[in-house]
Design a protein around this motif. Sequence first.
Motif, PDB file in Angstrom:
ATOM      1  N   CYS A   1      -7.670  -3.957  -6.933  1.00  0.00           N
ATOM      2  CA  CYS A   1      -7.138  -3.675  -5.601  1.00  0.00           C
ATOM      3  C   CYS A   1      -6.937  -2.167  -5.471  1.00  0.00           C
ATOM      4  O   CYS A   1      -6.287  -1.550  -6.306  1.00  0.00           O
ATOM      5  N   ARG A   2      -7.500  -1.580  -4.422  1.00  0.00           N
ATOM      6  CA  ARG A   2      -7.343  -0.144  -4.185  1.00  0.00           C
ATOM      7  C   ARG A   2      -5.958   0.190  -3.654  1.00  0.00           C
ATOM      8  O   ARG A   2      -5.501   1.317  -3.796  1.00  0.00           O
ATOM      9  N   THR A   3      -5.290  -0.786  -3.046  1.00  0.00           N
ATOM     10  CA  THR A   3      -3.967  -0.538  -2.462  1.00  0.00           C
ATOM     11  C   THR A   3      -2.881  -0.503  -3.520  1.00  0.00           C
ATOM     12  O   THR A   3      -2.098   0.442  -3.597  1.00  0.00           O
ATOM     13  N   CYS A   4      -2.821  -1.559  -4.369  1.00  0.00           N
ATOM     14  CA  CYS A   4      -1.735  -1.647  -5.352  1.00  0.00           C
ATOM     15  C   CYS A   4      -2.183  -1.387  -6.785  1.00  0.00           C
ATOM     16  O   CYS A   4      -1.358  -1.282  -7.684  1.00  0.00           O
TER      17      CYS A   4
ATOM     18  N   SER B   1      -9.462 -10.986  -1.739  1.00  0.00           N
ATOM     19  CA  SER B   1      -8.118 -10.442  -1.530  1.00  0.00           C
ATOM     20  C   SER B   1      -7.360 -10.496  -2.845  1.00  0.00           C
ATOM     21  O   SER B   1      -7.514 -11.436  -3.621  1.00  0.00           O
TER      22      SER B   1
ATOM     23  N   HIS C   1      -3.633  -7.943  -0.349  1.00  0.00           N
ATOM     24  CA  HIS C   1      -4.383  -6.789   0.140  1.00  0.00           C
ATOM     25  C   HIS C   1      -5.876  -7.106   0.171  1.00  0.00           C
ATOM     26  O   HIS C   1      -6.386  -7.803  -0.690  1.00  0.00           O
TER      27      HIS C   1
ATOM     28  N   ASP D   1      -8.341  -4.556   0.482  1.00  0.00           N
ATOM     29  CA  ASP D   1      -9.142  -3.419   0.043  1.00  0.00           C
ATOM     30  C   ASP D   1      -9.372  -3.515  -1.467  1.00  0.00           C
ATOM     31  O   ASP D   1      -8.651  -2.915  -2.267  1.00  0.00           O
ATOM     32  N   THR D   2     -10.378  -4.299  -1.873  1.00  0.00           N
ATOM     33  CA  THR D   2     -10.656  -4.520  -3.291  1.00  0.00           C
ATOM     34  C   THR D   2     -12.101  -4.162  -3.613  1.00  0.00           C
ATOM     35  O   THR D   2     -12.951  -4.125  -2.728  1.00  0.00           O
TER      36      THR D   2
END
Length: 94
Positions: free
Chosen positions: A29-32, A50, A55, A57-58
């Motif tokens: 995951c790019r977010t977390c 997801s 999120h 954005d993976t």
Amino acid sequence: MRTSVGLGPPVLTRAARYPVRMPRYEYRCRTCGDTFELSRPMAQSAAPASCPSGHDDTVKLLSTVAVGGTATAAGPAPRAGGSGGGCCGGGCCG
């Protein structure tokens, strides 16, 4: 943190009566920054995934495969001398 998602018992097909195992794909995951795995058919390998936190954005990671084991019997050892074929090993050259 590494999480596995969608890993349940193997599915038994009616025709074959043996477990069908799906490949596991690894994502980040790019977010977390969480790294997680999904089991899904190869036809869905490029589908968006997801993360467990929700999120979207993976990215799919390139996974490595390790193959291990032991040999049950050693193969025959190569023989010394000119018993092999070819120009220098066959003994037919002058």
